[in-house]
Design a protein around this motif. Structure first.
Motif, PDB file in Angstrom:
ATOM      1  N   PRO A 116       0.809  -1.224   0.000  1.00  0.00           N
ATOM      2  CA  PRO A 116       0.000   0.000   0.000  1.00  0.00           C
ATOM      3  C   PRO A 116       0.843   1.275   0.000  1.00  0.00           C
ATOM      4  CG  PRO A 116      -0.840  -1.543   1.636  1.00  0.00           C
ATOM      5  CD  PRO A 116       0.396  -2.150   1.075  1.00  0.00           C
ATOM      6  N   LYS A 117       1.911   1.245   0.788  1.00  0.00           N
ATOM      7  CA  LYS A 117       2.695   2.489   0.916  1.00  0.00           C
ATOM      8  C   LYS A 117       3.407   2.856  -0.386  1.00  0.00           C
ATOM      9  CE  LYS A 117       6.592   0.212   3.209  1.00  0.00           C
ATOM     10  NZ  LYS A 117       7.736   0.228   2.384  1.00  0.00           N
ATOM     11  N   LYS A 141       6.568  11.745   8.464  1.00  0.00           N
ATOM     12  CA  LYS A 141       7.685  11.417   9.357  1.00  0.00           C
ATOM     13  C   LYS A 141       8.060   9.943   9.204  1.00  0.00           C
ATOM     14  CE  LYS A 141       6.866  14.866  12.940  1.00  0.00           C
ATOM     15  NZ  LYS A 141       6.331  15.068  14.285  1.00  0.00           N
ATOM     16  N   LEU A 142       7.035   9.109   9.048  1.00  0.00           N
ATOM     17  CA  LEU A 142       7.315   7.674   8.844  1.00  0.00           C
ATOM     18  C   LEU A 142       8.165   7.468   7.602  1.00  0.00           C
ATOM     19  CD1 LEU A 142       3.999   5.698   9.529  1.00  0.00           C
ATOM     20  CD2 LEU A 142       6.089   5.662  10.868  1.00  0.00           C
ATOM     21  N   ARG A 143       7.958   8.349   6.637  1.00  0.00           N
ATOM     22  CA  ARG A 143       8.715   8.234   5.379  1.00  0.00           C
ATOM     23  C   ARG A 143      10.029   9.011   5.423  1.00  0.00           C
ATOM     24  NH1 ARG A 143       4.052   6.760   4.357  1.00  0.00           N
ATOM     25  NH2 ARG A 143       3.489   5.452   2.596  1.00  0.00           N
ATOM     26  N   PHE A 147       2.357  12.898  10.550  1.00  0.00           N
ATOM     27  CA  PHE A 147       2.758  11.545  10.963  1.00  0.00           C
ATOM     28  C   PHE A 147       3.250  10.670   9.801  1.00  0.00           C
ATOM     29  CE2 PHE A 147       2.233   7.211  12.467  1.00  0.00           C
ATOM     30  CZ  PHE A 147       2.741   7.293  13.741  1.00  0.00           C
ATOM     31  N   ARG A 189      -4.402  14.574   6.608  1.00  0.00           N
ATOM     32  CA  ARG A 189      -3.405  13.494   6.651  1.00  0.00           C
ATOM     33  C   ARG A 189      -3.214  12.888   5.262  1.00  0.00           C
ATOM     34  NH1 ARG A 189      -2.152  10.196  11.227  1.00  0.00           N
ATOM     35  NH2 ARG A 189      -2.300   8.495   9.745  1.00  0.00           N
ATOM     36  N   ARG A 236       0.198  13.831   1.717  1.00  0.00           N
ATOM     37  CA  ARG A 236       0.981  12.811   0.999  1.00  0.00           C
ATOM     38  C   ARG A 236       1.003  13.047  -0.498  1.00  0.00           C
ATOM     39  NH1 ARG A 236      -0.373   7.187   3.985  1.00  0.00           N
ATOM     40  NH2 ARG A 236       1.078   6.454   2.408  1.00  0.00           N
TER      41      ARG A 236
END
Lengths: 363, 375
Positions: free
Chosen positions: B73-74, B102-104, B99, B147, B151
């Motif tokens: 999915p990502k 930041k994960l990426r 969030f 959110r 992206r």
């Protein structure tokens, strides 16, 4: 003597009711414990010289018992009664266990894990918390995540980036096994337990899905005020998953406190449950309670007995719904539009589920 | 921005339970596609397959030119807004929006820029330092959208994002999402069970039932030319009235007889019949509530196409009135949407005119429409 062993002996001594009357001495009679107490107790010469093991010796005022650890120690209590003797024997047994399998907890992580698994006594937890600089008095709650791990990736590896990024200052996460990760959530910034914990769990679950394509099951235990109690919260979180998966299989977040009725029904003996369940769900009513009817009724309950909402959700005409409910009333005498009757029906329906075998583990 | 191609997609669960069957759809870049249908129809499963949250049992999924069946999915360049717009309760709005970035491991400056831009689009700049508990339901929903926006995905996926909001807010957010689509100029795939949402938001709508696509079309075409009985009944509120009718040729025309009633079907309609052999057969006739009239100006020109019925209930909605009529042609009520100044009252026996140019006919067995679309 090794300070860690001494600390464990002290924990064990403190766990006994007679703790104030028991002293731990070295072979010369010097008081080792309670910590801070100094002085010497006179050990009878005969006892010092003898090689008697595991047998208490009754001195003039005290009872003594040797424990063969390295270096050897002597336990002493201020009376001769059988109860006092039992206390010494019990303590000696505990100490021998420590000596054979010394607890060597190297890091905070291991402490948390052992506490969660309830492998340590309260006094041991206290000693270890102090040793590893873990806050003892802090409100925390356990969220247990169950994920089907793959060969290449454990649950922890999948969750770690998300848990690390969302982490509040005092949160910790612990891998319990390849498929299970526990988040020890500090309650400091949580306001409104039910709502906030559900939101937190849902957010993590959604982020996990979007990052890995994996879904998870989450159990949430009750908050606890001290570190020593978090094992109970962990037990509750696992129980929530176990009960939730039986009664609410379509959900994936289970709060222990929201499953009171379900837990009660799970604790009902199977035979009793089956007996009451069959009052409604029997051969006579088998045709009435077909899949469609049960789906209708469950949706009616989910929509808080609201006819219009239920009909809309099921995409059926309101009159069709009324007709189905009338049919149930005619055959069973229960008018599900009435609260009391709805409760009766719901209980009997759930009793059927409580009698089922436990679902297979998530992994 | 991207087009999508869903090519003969199936979702089959263990136990041979088929949730989605032979789903074929080409979605153009910048389209706002709505998947609609009752619960259990497979719409959410389809969306989740596009997102990568469900494995595709068979078929191919392309985003742009890239086959993404086995892509995580990502890595699909999509963003999803879920039904439950949960936020991290202990984080600020800013941190919640940041969030995913930041994960990426995006650079801090870039994150800041993207979050502030998204906040501006959603008019939530003043909320960035607040915690979720200090937000209303609508504001939380905006943050959830934020959110997704940060992206900058090729495709937005939304799974019933408004269903947790109250009715008033739902209407408001409906407009907001439509505006957002216009502003972002990106492909949106939106799932709802609410036909009003579908009609008002989608550039095209996919109606689903039991895992099958029933019809894909623009909102207006779905409403005017339902492909089958299900679509006819699902789209429109109050829903279309249906009657078991027989098409009978007599007196130089074709009549639809239902119960003790008969109305003449216009020749223009008969010319659209897919098969003339339906004349003389039982069919299902449909008419929408707004095409049944009780006003004199319609009755006078109805040319005998009148139906007598008893008014059982009237519902004044403000801008219109619903009449619930009883007639021997139908077990339930016939619903008519009439002018609020209607003089019909409960208990009256009245005559209503059926606007025959707006009749729909369906095959009784296949339930498919038996009318071609006019050129």
């Amino acid at each position: 003597m090794d300070s860690q062993l001494l600390s464990r002996i002290e924990s064990a001594r403190c766990s006994l009711m007679a703790k104030d009357r028991i002293r731990v001495l070295d072979a010369e009679g010097n008081i080792l414990l309670p910590a801070g107490e100094t002085g010497r107790v006179s050990i009878p010469e005969y006892f010092t010289l003898s090689d008697v093991q595991d047998r208490p010796y009754f001195g003039e005022n005290n009872t003594f018992l040797k424990v063969d650890v390295t270096p050897p120690i002597v336990l002493c209590i201020d009376d001769h009664g059988p109860v006092e003797t039992d206390f010494l024997v019990l303590l000696a047994e505990l100490i021998k266990q420590f000596n054979h399998e010394p607890v060597t907890i190297q890091n905070q992580y291991e402490v948390y894990k052992r506490v969660l698994l309830e492998e340590l006594m309260a006094s041991e937890v206290e000693a270890l918390a102090s040793e590893h600089q873990i806050e003892m008095e802090q409100e925390r709650c356990v969220l247990t995540f169950q994920i089907v791990a793959t060969e290449s990736q454990s649950a922890k590896e999948m969750l770690e980036p998300i848990l690390r990024e969302q982490k509040a200052k005092d949160d910790r996460f612990v891998e319990m096994d390849r498929h299970t990760v526990v988040l020890l959530k500090s309650m400091e910034e949580i306001d409104g337990f039910d709502h906030d914990m559900r939101d937190l769990a849902e957010r993590i679950s959604q982020d996990l899905s979007m990052e890995t394509g994996k879904s998870c099951i989450i159990g949430i235990g009750e908050p606890r005020r001290t570190l020593a109690e978090i094992g109970e919260s962990y037990r509750e979180s696992r129980r929530a998953v176990e009960v939730g998966r039986i009664f609410l299989p379509d959900e994936h977040i289970y709060l222990y406190r929201s499953l009171v009725l379900e837990r009660f029904l799970m604790d009902t003996p199977r035979e009793t449950g089956a007996r009451y369940h069959s009052i409604l769900f029997n051969r006579k009513n088998a045709r009435l309670f077909n899949e469609e009817m049960l789906h209708t009724i469950e949706m009616f309950f989910a929509k808080d007995l609201n006819l219009s909402d239920t009909a809309r959700q099921l995409y059926i005409h309101r009159n069709t719904l009324v007709y189905r409910l009338d049919k149930v009333q005619r055959q069973t005498g229960l008018d599900l539009r009435k609260f009391d009757d709805a409760v009766t029906f719901k209980m009997m329906l759930l009793l059927g589920k409580s009698g089922q075998d436990k679902p297979r583990p998530v992994y | 921005m991207a087009s999508l191609k869903l090519d003969h997609i199936y979702k089959i669960y263990s136990g041979n339970v088929t949730a989605v069957s032979d789903f074929c759809l080409d979605i153009e870049d910048k389209e706002f596609i709505v998947l609609v249908g009752p619960s259990g129809c497979g719409k959410s499963t389809t969306l989740r397959m596009v997102a990568g949250l469900e494995e595709i049992s068979a078929g191919d999924l392309f985003i742009g030119d890239r086959r993404v069946n086995d892509v995580a999915p990502k890595d699909r360049d999509i963003a999803m807004v879920f039904q439950n717009y949960a936020l991290y309760p202990h984080m600020t709005v800013y941190d919640n929006m940041a969030f995913g970035l930041k994960l990426r491991k995006k650079p801090k400056e870039e994150i800041d820029k993207l979050v502030r831009e998204a906040a501006k689009i959603l008019s939530i700049e003043q909320l960035l330092n607040r915690k979720p508990k200090a937000l209303s339901g609508g504001q939380r929903q905006r943050v959830a959208l934020g959110r997704a926006i940060v992206r900058d995905p090729k495709v937005f996926l939304m799974d019933e994002p408004l269903s947790n909001l109250d009715a008033k807010l739902r209407v408001q957010m409906r407009t907001e999402i439509t505006k957002l689509h216009q502003r972002l100029q990106t492909t949106f795939i939106y799932v709802t069970h609410d036909q009003t949402e579908a009609m008002t938001m989608g550039t095209r709508i996919v109606v689903m039932k039991d895992g099958f696509i029933q019809q894909v079309d623009t909102p207006q075409n779905l409403y005017d030319y339902p492909a089958n009985l299900f679509v006819g009944s699902f789209i429109g509120s109050p829903q279309m009235n249906f009657f078991n009718a027989k098409l009978v040729a007599r007196d130089g025309g074709v009549w639809a007889e239902f119960g003790s009633n008969a109305i003449r079907v216009p020749d223009s309609k008969i010319r659209l019949l897919t098969d003339e052999s339906y004349i003389g057969k039982e069919v299902v006739m449909g008419i929408r509530p707004e095409n049944i009239h009780d006003e004199e100006r319609f009755l006078s020109v109805a040319d005998g196409n009148l139906v007598e019925a008893k008014v059982e209930v009237t519902e004044l909605m403000g801008s219109e009135t619903y009449l619930y009529l009883k007639n021997d042609a139908k077990e339930g009520n016939i619903v008519a949407r009439v002018d609020p100044r209607s003089t019909s009252h409960m208990g009256d026996t009245i005559k209503v005119a059926f606007e025959t140019s707006r009749l729909h006919f369906f095959d009784k067995d296949t339930e498919k429409t038996i009318l071609r679309r006019p050129d």
